[in-house]
Design an enzyme around this catalytic site. Structure first.
Site, PDB file in Angstrom:
ATOM      1  N   SER A 127       0.810  -1.224   0.000  1.00  9.77           N
ATOM      2  CA  SER A 127       0.000   0.000   0.000  1.00  9.77           C
ATOM      3  C   SER A 127       0.840   1.269   0.000  1.00  9.77           C
ATOM      4  O   SER A 127       1.918   1.324   0.612  1.00  9.77           O
ATOM      5  CB  SER A 127      -0.867  -0.021   1.268  1.00  9.77           C
ATOM      6  N   GLU A 129       0.197   3.596   1.788  1.00  9.21           N
ATOM      7  CA  GLU A 129       0.299   4.025   3.195  1.00  9.21           C
ATOM      8  C   GLU A 129       1.701   3.768   3.741  1.00  9.21           C
ATOM      9  O   GLU A 129       2.092   4.349   4.758  1.00  9.21           O
ATOM     10  CB  GLU A 129      -0.739   3.292   4.053  1.00  9.21           C
ATOM     11  N   TYR A 151      -1.484   0.430  10.654  1.00 11.43           N
ATOM     12  CA  TYR A 151      -1.760  -0.244   9.368  1.00 11.43           C
ATOM     13  C   TYR A 151      -0.559  -0.103   8.428  1.00 11.43           C
ATOM     14  O   TYR A 151      -0.099  -1.080   7.829  1.00 11.43           O
ATOM     15  CB  TYR A 151      -3.014   0.365   8.725  1.00 11.43           C
TER      16      TYR A 151
HETATM   17  P1  NAP Z   1     -11.453  -4.771   1.929  1.00 14.35           P
HETATM   18  O1  NAP Z   1     -12.603  -4.412   1.063  1.00 14.35           O
HETATM   19  O2  NAP Z   1     -11.406  -4.260   3.346  1.00 14.35           O
HETATM   20  O3  NAP Z   1     -11.373  -6.373   1.985  1.00 14.35           O
HETATM   21  C1  NAP Z   1     -10.577  -7.039   2.911  1.00 14.35           C
HETATM   22  C2  NAP Z   1     -10.809  -8.535   2.776  1.00 14.35           C
HETATM   23  O4  NAP Z   1      -9.965  -9.221   3.728  1.00 14.35           O
HETATM   24  C3  NAP Z   1     -12.245  -8.999   3.073  1.00 14.35           C
HETATM   25  O5  NAP Z   1     -12.594 -10.008   2.172  1.00 14.35           O
HETATM   26  C4  NAP Z   1     -12.116  -9.580   4.485  1.00 14.35           C
HETATM   27  O6  NAP Z   1     -13.066 -10.571   4.776  1.00 14.35           O
HETATM   28  C5  NAP Z   1     -10.734 -10.208   4.378  1.00 14.35           C
HETATM   29  N1  NAP Z   1     -10.123 -10.510   5.672  1.00 14.35           N
HETATM   30  C6  NAP Z   1      -9.865  -9.649   6.682  1.00 14.35           C
HETATM   31  N2  NAP Z   1      -9.270 -10.289   7.691  1.00 14.35           N
HETATM   32  C7  NAP Z   1      -9.159 -11.592   7.333  1.00 14.35           C
HETATM   33  C8  NAP Z   1      -8.638 -12.755   7.961  1.00 14.35           C
HETATM   34  N3  NAP Z   1      -8.123 -12.727   9.190  1.00 14.35           N
HETATM   35  N4  NAP Z   1      -8.665 -13.926   7.276  1.00 14.35           N
HETATM   36  C9  NAP Z   1      -9.198 -13.987   6.047  1.00 14.35           C
HETATM   37  N5  NAP Z   1      -9.725 -12.925   5.405  1.00 14.35           N
HETATM   38  C10 NAP Z   1      -9.705 -11.738   6.049  1.00 14.35           C
HETATM   39  O7  NAP Z   1     -10.076  -4.344   1.256  1.00 14.35           O
HETATM   40  P2  NAP Z   1      -9.775  -3.928  -0.283  1.00 14.35           P
HETATM   41  O8  NAP Z   1     -10.005  -2.476  -0.426  1.00 14.35           O
HETATM   42  O9  NAP Z   1     -10.408  -4.901  -1.171  1.00 14.35           O
HETATM   43  O10 NAP Z   1      -8.193  -4.121  -0.308  1.00 14.35           O
HETATM   44  C11 NAP Z   1      -7.592  -5.376  -0.642  1.00 14.35           C
HETATM   45  C12 NAP Z   1      -6.173  -5.407  -0.115  1.00 14.35           C
HETATM   46  O11 NAP Z   1      -5.418  -4.356  -0.695  1.00 14.35           O
HETATM   47  C13 NAP Z   1      -6.034  -5.219   1.389  1.00 14.35           C
HETATM   48  O12 NAP Z   1      -4.928  -5.988   1.804  1.00 14.35           O
HETATM   49  C14 NAP Z   1      -5.723  -3.743   1.539  1.00 14.35           C
HETATM   50  O13 NAP Z   1      -5.036  -3.515   2.749  1.00 14.35           O
HETATM   51  C15 NAP Z   1      -4.865  -3.530   0.317  1.00 14.35           C
HETATM   52  N6  NAP Z   1      -4.865  -2.192  -0.256  1.00 14.35           N
HETATM   53  C16 NAP Z   1      -6.025  -1.572  -0.544  1.00 14.35           C
HETATM   54  C17 NAP Z   1      -6.010  -0.334  -1.151  1.00 14.35           C
HETATM   55  C18 NAP Z   1      -7.277   0.385  -1.541  1.00 14.35           C
HETATM   56  O14 NAP Z   1      -7.222   1.600  -1.794  1.00 14.35           O
HETATM   57  N7  NAP Z   1      -8.401  -0.307  -1.632  1.00 14.35           N
HETATM   58  C19 NAP Z   1      -4.774   0.275  -1.486  1.00 14.35           C
HETATM   59  C20 NAP Z   1      -3.599  -0.419  -1.181  1.00 14.35           C
HETATM   60  C21 NAP Z   1      -3.647  -1.653  -0.585  1.00 14.35           C
HETATM   61  P3  NAP Z   1     -14.530 -10.215   5.399  1.00 14.35           P
HETATM   62  O15 NAP Z   1     -15.390  -9.874   4.210  1.00 14.35           O
HETATM   63  O16 NAP Z   1     -14.896 -11.494   6.061  1.00 14.35           O
HETATM   64  O17 NAP Z   1     -14.342  -9.068   6.335  1.00 14.35           O
HETATM   65  O1  F7E Z   2      -8.996   8.202   3.949  1.00 16.93           O
HETATM   66  C1  F7E Z   2      -9.367  11.720   5.046  1.00 16.93           C
HETATM   67  C2  F7E Z   2      -8.451  10.832   5.864  1.00 16.93           C
HETATM   68  O2  F7E Z   2     -10.056   6.162   4.917  1.00 16.93           O
HETATM   69  C3  F7E Z   2      -8.478   9.054   2.940  1.00 16.93           C
HETATM   70  C4  F7E Z   2      -7.239   2.156   2.510  1.00 16.93           C
HETATM   71  O3  F7E Z   2      -7.771   1.455   1.414  1.00 16.93           O
HETATM   72  O4  F7E Z   2      -6.027   3.630   1.073  1.00 16.93           O
HETATM   73  C5  F7E Z   2      -6.985   3.600   2.106  1.00 16.93           C
HETATM   74  O5  F7E Z   2      -6.508   4.309   3.246  1.00 16.93           O
HETATM   75  C6  F7E Z   2      -8.202  10.437   3.505  1.00 16.93           C
HETATM   76  C7  F7E Z   2      -7.421  10.452   4.824  1.00 16.93           C
HETATM   77  O6  F7E Z   2      -8.333   5.979   3.031  1.00 16.93           O
HETATM   78  C8  F7E Z   2     -12.639  11.471   6.559  1.00 16.93           C
HETATM   79  O7  F7E Z   2      -7.931  11.534   6.990  1.00 16.93           O
HETATM   80  C9  F7E Z   2     -11.290  13.062   5.937  1.00 16.93           C
HETATM   81  O8  F7E Z   2      -6.422  11.441   4.757  1.00 16.93           O
HETATM   82  O9  F7E Z   2     -10.575   6.797   2.520  1.00 16.93           O
HETATM   83  P1  F7E Z   2      -9.588   6.746   3.611  1.00 16.93           P
HETATM   84  P2  F7E Z   2      -6.805   5.856   3.494  1.00 16.93           P
HETATM   85  O10 F7E Z   2      -6.620   6.100   4.939  1.00 16.93           O
HETATM   86  O11 F7E Z   2      -6.008   6.687   2.546  1.00 16.93           O
HETATM   87  C10 F7E Z   2      -4.760   3.052   1.387  1.00 16.93           C
HETATM   88  C11 F7E Z   2      -3.887   3.131   0.155  1.00 16.93           C
HETATM   89  C12 F7E Z   2      -4.861   1.702   1.953  1.00 16.93           C
HETATM   90  O12 F7E Z   2      -3.991   0.857   1.773  1.00 16.93           O
HETATM   91  C13 F7E Z   2      -5.957   1.475   2.960  1.00 16.93           C
HETATM   92  O13 F7E Z   2      -6.235   0.086   3.108  1.00 16.93           O
HETATM   93  O14 F7E Z   2      -9.450  11.050   3.792  1.00 16.93           O
HETATM   94  N1  F7E Z   2     -10.705  11.880   5.638  1.00 16.93           N
HETATM   95  N2  F7E Z   2     -12.481  12.835   6.519  1.00 16.93           N
HETATM   96  C14 F7E Z   2     -11.512  10.876   6.007  1.00 16.93           C
HETATM   97  N3  F7E Z   2     -11.378   9.537   5.895  1.00 16.93           N
HETATM   98  C15 F7E Z   2     -12.394   8.760   6.340  1.00 16.93           C
HETATM   99  N4  F7E Z   2     -12.296   7.412   6.224  1.00 16.93           N
HETATM  100  N5  F7E Z   2     -13.519   9.320   6.919  1.00 16.93           N
HETATM  101  C16 F7E Z   2     -13.685  10.660   7.043  1.00 16.93           C
HETATM  102  O15 F7E Z   2     -14.694  11.120   7.565  1.00 16.93           O
END
Ligand code: NAP
Ligand code: F7E
Length: 326
Positions: A127, A129, A151
């Protein structure tokens, strides 16, 4: 040609559902790992659940033997580790659990592959992050990490253990450093979907205010459907490597609000309320990725850009609220 088998952890999540759809369209046999829950949460995959090439298998990243057993039984050619505790604020309230899932969980899966099927190709969901307090703009594969949340710290561990197993055991292990990617299937707690859903509800008279935290933070937001193609491409190369996947554009949360509310003919300033409850103990202020390596080696580039993405999400939310379907 023999049909390939892919194992996806996190298949019930946003990315897992798009990746499963994509691999099924390429004629893979897809094994989706799901954890045991008291109520079924297959909303994101219900449209493909009866597909002849999709099989769901129970397992949990916390449980080593379930990982070993799934790999032994299904002998996957490719393993995509998408499961994680993925919500940044929860990582401050549940830091140990986040480490167990998001960091040590990666090692459990790599150990299962190393012992049971070492020729499986492995994708780790790293990520942006990890860049946190950014040391370079834009961020590239070589930019030093400075994570700003439990995270982010857990993802740095997952990234380096992937690199380490590649170098120690010669596994075909890749790490995709993906910047934020969104879709109508994004969890409602993430800021994009929180905003688009609220704009739609306010338009329909179902909500009045939207409480948000930091409107100044900047993110490089892409479309999840585009990003899962990059995951697959990484595992089709001759050599395993790590890639940044991003759009190379950054926008503030304020701009996100402006686009979403304008889509429904409203002014966000009339509805958004700043609420300290949504501020983070440590913020990631600016993310913008340079996807040049993915462009030149994988031939990957994003198809959907910021405005189109946000408008797609608002339209889907409006349609859902009028007539629930997903
Ligand atoms: P998501 O919607 O939160 O999905 C997470 C998945 O992980 C769900 O299917 C959840 O199952 C499963 N899970 C959580 N804990 C588990 C465990 N202990 N054992 C087995 N399964 C488990 O996340 P996403 O947005 O699709 O992201 C996919 C991956 O990419 C994650 O690793 C995330 O950290 C990473 N990532 C996401 C982003 C982004 O912007 N979306 C960016 C960079 C990296 P349940 O449905 O049962 O909860
Ligand atoms: O926040 C600001 C908050 O929770 C984005 C995950 O998929 O991407 C995601 O992480 C920004 C932050 O995503 C609210 O402070 C303001 O600066 O949508 P977010 P994230 O934290 O960037 C990365 C790449 C991952 O890997 C993670 O799994 O938005 N913000 N106001 C807020 N954010 C939330 N959630 N809620 C608010 O009310």
């Amino acid at each position: 040609m023999k049909q390939k088998t892919a194992l996806i952890t996190g298949v019930t999540g946003q990315d897992g559902s798009y990746l499963a759809e994509y691999l099924l369209s390429l004629d893979y046999k897809v094994i989706g790992m799901v954890r045991r829950t008291s109520t079924i949460n297959f909303d994101r995959i219900k449209h493909i659940q009866s597909h002849v090439n999709l099989e769901l298998a129970q397992g949990d990243l916390l449980d080593q033997s379930s990982m070993m057993e799934i790999v032994r039984e299904h002998q996957p050619d490719e393993v995509y580790n998408l499961a994680a505790q993925s919500f940044v604020p929860t990582s401050w309230t549940q830091p140990v659990l986040t480490g167990e899932f998001t960091a040590i969980g990666v090692t459990r899966l790599l150990e299962a592959i190393r012992h049971v099927k070492p020729d499986s190709r492995f994708y780790q969901a790293s990520s942006s992050e990890m860049f946190g307090k950014v040391q370079e703009v834009p961020q590239r594969e070589t930019t030093p990490f400075y994570p700003r949340s439990p995270y982010g710290v857990a993802k740095v561990y997952g990234h380096w253990i992937t690199v380490n197993y590649r170098e120690s055991y010669n596994l075909f292990a890749c790490s995709g450093i993906l910047f934020n990617h969104e879709s109508p299937r994004r969890g409602l707690e993430f800021v994009t979907h929180k905003v688009t859903h609220a704009a739609a509800k306010i338009k329909l008279g179902l909500q009045k205010e939207l409480h948000l935290g930091n409107l100044d933070s900047q993110r490089d937001w892409g479309f999840a459907g585009d990003y899962v193609r990059a995951m697959w491409l990484m595992l089709q190369q001759a050599k395993p490597d790590d890639y940044v996947i991003s759009t190379n554009e950054t926008h503030t949360v304020r701009e996100l609000c402006a686009v979403a509310f304008a889509r429904v003919g409203l002014n966000f300033e009339d509805h958004v309320v700043i609420d300290p409850k949504f501020q983070r103990p440590a913020e990631v202020d600016l993310l913008i990725g340079d996807p040049a390596k993915a462009g030149s080696i994988l031939g990957w580039e994003p198809q959907v850009h910021f405005r189109q993405l946000i408008e797609m999400m608002v339209d889907a939310d409006l349609a859902d609220l009028r007539e629930p379907r997903r």
